[in-house]
Design an enzyme around this catalytic site. Structure first.
Site, PDB file in Angstrom:
ATOM      1  N   GLY A 361       0.821  -1.202   0.000  1.00  0.00           N
ATOM      2  CA  GLY A 361       0.000   0.000   0.000  1.00  0.00           C
ATOM      3  C   GLY A 361       0.854   1.250   0.000  1.00  0.00           C
ATOM      4  O   GLY A 361       2.079   1.193   0.147  1.00  0.00           O
ATOM      5  N   GLY A 363       0.438   5.831   0.742  1.00  0.00           N
ATOM      6  CA  GLY A 363      -0.406   6.954   1.138  1.00  0.00           C
ATOM      7  C   GLY A 363       0.330   8.260   0.953  1.00  0.00           C
ATOM      8  O   GLY A 363       1.383   8.323   0.301  1.00  0.00           O
ATOM      9  N   GLY A 364      -0.231   9.320   1.527  1.00  0.00           N
ATOM     10  CA  GLY A 364       0.342  10.634   1.344  1.00  0.00           C
ATOM     11  C   GLY A 364       1.717  10.795   1.955  1.00  0.00           C
ATOM     12  O   GLY A 364       2.521  11.615   1.513  1.00  0.00           O
ATOM     13  N   VAL A 368       3.869   1.307   2.406  1.00  0.00           N
ATOM     14  CA  VAL A 368       3.704   0.258   3.410  1.00  0.00           C
ATOM     15  C   VAL A 368       4.166  -1.058   2.797  1.00  0.00           C
ATOM     16  O   VAL A 368       3.769  -1.408   1.679  1.00  0.00           O
ATOM     17  CB  VAL A 368       2.241   0.146   3.879  1.00  0.00           C
ATOM     18  CG1 VAL A 368       2.113  -0.920   4.960  1.00  0.00           C
ATOM     19  CG2 VAL A 368       1.727   1.488   4.383  1.00  0.00           C
ATOM     20  N   LYS A 382       5.521   0.785   7.709  1.00  0.00           N
ATOM     21  CA  LYS A 382       5.264   2.035   6.981  1.00  0.00           C
ATOM     22  C   LYS A 382       6.550   2.855   6.944  1.00  0.00           C
ATOM     23  O   LYS A 382       7.091   3.234   7.974  1.00  0.00           O
ATOM     24  CB  LYS A 382       4.152   2.833   7.665  1.00  0.00           C
ATOM     25  CG  LYS A 382       3.831   4.150   6.930  1.00  0.00           C
ATOM     26  CD  LYS A 382       2.977   5.077   7.767  1.00  0.00           C
ATOM     27  CE  LYS A 382       1.550   4.602   7.857  1.00  0.00           C
ATOM     28  NZ  LYS A 382       0.686   5.613   8.555  1.00  0.00           N
ATOM     29  N   ASP A 478      -8.933  12.112  11.886  1.00  0.00           N
ATOM     30  CA  ASP A 478      -8.895  11.657  10.489  1.00  0.00           C
ATOM     31  C   ASP A 478      -9.567  10.294  10.333  1.00  0.00           C
ATOM     32  O   ASP A 478      -9.001   9.370   9.739  1.00  0.00           O
ATOM     33  CB  ASP A 478      -7.453  11.604   9.992  1.00  0.00           C
ATOM     34  CG  ASP A 478      -7.358  11.600   8.454  1.00  0.00           C
ATOM     35  OD1 ASP A 478      -8.349  11.987   7.807  1.00  0.00           O
ATOM     36  OD2 ASP A 478      -6.307  11.218   7.908  1.00  0.00           O
TER      37      ASP A 478
END
Length: 633
Positions: A361, A363-364, A368, A382, A478
């Protein structure tokens, strides 16, 4: 059955099956089996299984909006006559196929099979009960890649599994990525979506040696050259790809199924090429300046570059010195915090993840990776990328969940703060994030009502603990499906505390800069005065998304229906909340009444005035005490 006055049968439901047949039921001409729900993009395709006059059994891909057109996927039966890959409707005949014990036409069926069903993936299976569940046996002994969209939209079907289209020129550009890395058969999405306003930056990704099956295919010209075909497709926003076959140019749109050319069966186009339209990033070009003398040009360029390089070196020394000092302070700070999880070295995590080779994965703030610790326990690592906000997020994550433990919060196993490297090590969640299960699904993989209900309660318990069960009140800030992780038993865990805020028990609210994800943020963010009720509002949005099976903002919908909250409030006023229950799940529809009651709890959490929203502990009590829920309703 419908009988006339003479008790003769004039109509019976057995002659009009939907997606299933039971013992003793026949499949008749002009009454095919049709899938109830298709692929994750269910508005595009569905499947049919029918018989024709030659006693060929034909599974078909149906394009909605073109009811007279079906694309033959496979013919399998007694006749050896070849069929055109496109046909309209079966010729009238008196051939029926009865599902009997152990057989269905020329198909061999398990003796204990109780029903036959055409699945949303196009597979025809006979089901028998094997405690504790139904198990299906595929009746079509064909190559899995012969099924249209076996790997989802724009997915490439290969013998070794599903993947995404890659650039044949191997220039390193990635145009497509899997929707879900753990479920590659869900298909692929464009990294940069096609934009009609930026057609100047569009190009084509060529695929050779594959079979292509489009949802929509139409001939644009029989005489155009390859160059002219490209130009025509670039100038047509609805053209997502085109195929060049012996001088003819075909536009493809609405989705594309791709398989290696060894596959046999449906709509095969061997020895042809398909060109998929892709969006390239704009490349800034240096403007040419007219100068009178090459000598002066060299002097100017040399002086400019020298000055820039000198300034760069000075800034680099200053920044590196500052960062080194900051990192030393930060690392000492983390070492002095009590109750911290295991601190790993960068080299240890590099070995645990096999040199960060298995990305699951992104993200911003980074990527990961899957890893395995020496005892054999699986972890998700991560790797944060960047500075400033990333460092703040890293410290907030470690500080927030490093010393707390709750079943419905993701477990931080350890961390790494070494030189410029910032990594967080979590317990691995086998089923990934919640958004992958409620936004990209088909009928077979759709979550059942009881699982969704448990996930909602788990999220509520995790938030209640953050708000009331810790020494300091923790506001997550969040909450969204991407930050809810699911383990192998679909237990939900709240994750990603990079934006969280810690406040004292005696504080009722806090002033902070705006943070979070648009669509999940409460109105009070406009004043920057925040309480834990901001999480309650976000929770209400997530509950609606789980129950309705769609994102809060769905750009595929028109007008006001694009925004789920606006649509929900309109349906609530009209008394039509049943319309919002996830249509892709029969189980959700069967429990629609209970689902609607859960929607009313979500409405309680979504009130504009934060003081009127319930606490998360009150929501948990409401969910767990059925008598209390009945009284509240």
């Amino acid at each position: 059955m419908l009988l006339n006055k003479a008790s003769d049968m004039v109509w019976q439901s057995f002659h009009h099956p939907t997606d299933s047949l039971v013992l003793g039921q026949s499949l008749m001409l002009q009454h095919p089996l049709t899938t109830n729900v298709s692929l994750p993009n269910s508005s595009i395709v569905s499947y049919e299984f029918a018989i024709n006059a030659s006693v060929n059994y034909t599974a078909s891909l149906v394009t909605y909006g073109e009811p007279t057109f079906t694309a033959s996927m496979v013919t399998y039966g007694e006749s050896t006559a070849s069929m055109d890959p496109y046909y309209v409707s079966p010729i009238l005949s008196y051939v029926d196929l009865e599902f009997q014990k152990g057989k269905f036409g020329s198909f061999s069926v398990p003796a204990s099979a109780k029903f036959i069903q055409l699945g949303s993936d196009g597979h025809l299976k006979a089901y028998e009960w094997k405690d504790p569940k139904w198990e299906g046996t595929d009746l079509l002994p064909i190559d899995p890649c012969s099924y249209p969209f076996a790997c989802g939209n724009y997915g490439v079907c290969l013998k070794e599994g599903c993947s995404c289209p890659v650039d044949a020129n191997e220039n390193g550009t990635t145009y497509f990525k899997p929707i879900n890395y753990t479920k590659p058969d869900l298909g692929c999405y464009a990294v940069s979506p096609i934009s009609c306003e930026s057609s100047i930056h569009q190009s084509f990704l060529e695929l050779q040696g594959y079979n292509f099956h489009p949802v929509k295919k139409y001939l644009i010209s029989e005489t155009k050259t390859l160059k002219e075909c490209k130009a025509l497709c670039l100038n047509n926003c609805s053209c997502e790809a085109f195929m060049d076959t012996e001088g003819s140019c075909y536009f493809l749109s609405g989705g594309l199924s791709i398989a290696k050319s060894y596959s046999s069966g449906y709509g095969t186009y061997n020895d042809n090429s398909a060109f998929i339209k892709v969006q390239s990033s704009p490349i800034s070009q240096s403007s040419n300046k007219n100068v009178s003398s090459p000598k002066y040009t060299s002097v100017i360029v040399g002086s400019t570059l020298g000055a820039i390089f000198g300034v760069f070196l000075i800034c680099a020394f200053i920044i590196l010195g500052f960062r080194k000092g900051f990192q030393e302070v930060e690392e000492d700070y983390l070492d002095n915090m009590l109750g911290m999880p295991t601190r790993f070295s960068y080299e240890e995590l590099k070995n645990v993840t096999k040199n960060f080779s298995n990305k699951i994965g992104e993200g911003g703030f980074g990527y990961v990776f899957h890893g395995t610790l020496p005892p054999g326990s699986e972890v998700a690592v991560k790797h944060l990328v960047g500075f400033g906000a990333v460092n703040k997020s890293f410290v907030a994550e470690v500080q927030t969940i490093g010393s707390i433990n709750h079943f419905n919060l993701v477990s931080l196993v350890g961390f790494c703060a070494e030189k410029f490297n910032r990594l967080l090590v979590y317990k691995y969640m086998a089923n990934g994030s919640l958004d992958r299960w409620i936004f990209y699904k088909n009928q077979e993989s759709a979550l059942r009502w009881q699982i969704r209900k448990k996930i909602i309660i788990d999220i509520a318990k995790g938030l209640a603990y953050l708000h009331e069960g810790c020494n300091q009140k923790i506001i997550h800030l969040d909450i969204k499906p991407q930050n809810i992780l699911l383990d192998e038993n679909f237990n939900a865990k709240v994750s990603d505390f990079g934006l969280s805020k810690l406040i004292g028990r005696d504080q009722s609210r806090v002033v902070t800069a705006m943070r979070g994800t648009p669509g999940y943020m409460a109105l009070e963010w406009l004043s920057s005065v925040i309480t834990e009720k901001a999480d309650v509002y976000s929770f209400g949005i997530v509950v609606l998304e789980i129950l309705c099976g769609r994102p809060n903002v769905d750009k595929s919908q028109l007008g006001e229906d694009m925004h789920l909250l606006r649509l929900f409030r309109r349906k609530q006023e009209e008394g039509l909340l049943l319309d919002l229950v996830d249509q892709c799940s029969d189980d959700m529809q069967s429990n629609a009444t209970e689902v609607v009651e859960m929607m009313k709890v979500a409405a309680w959490c979504l009130q504009n005035e934060y003081a009127r929203r319930p606490s998360m502990s009150a929501v948990v009590k409401l969910f767990e005490d059925s008598n209390l829920l009945d009284k509240w309703q």
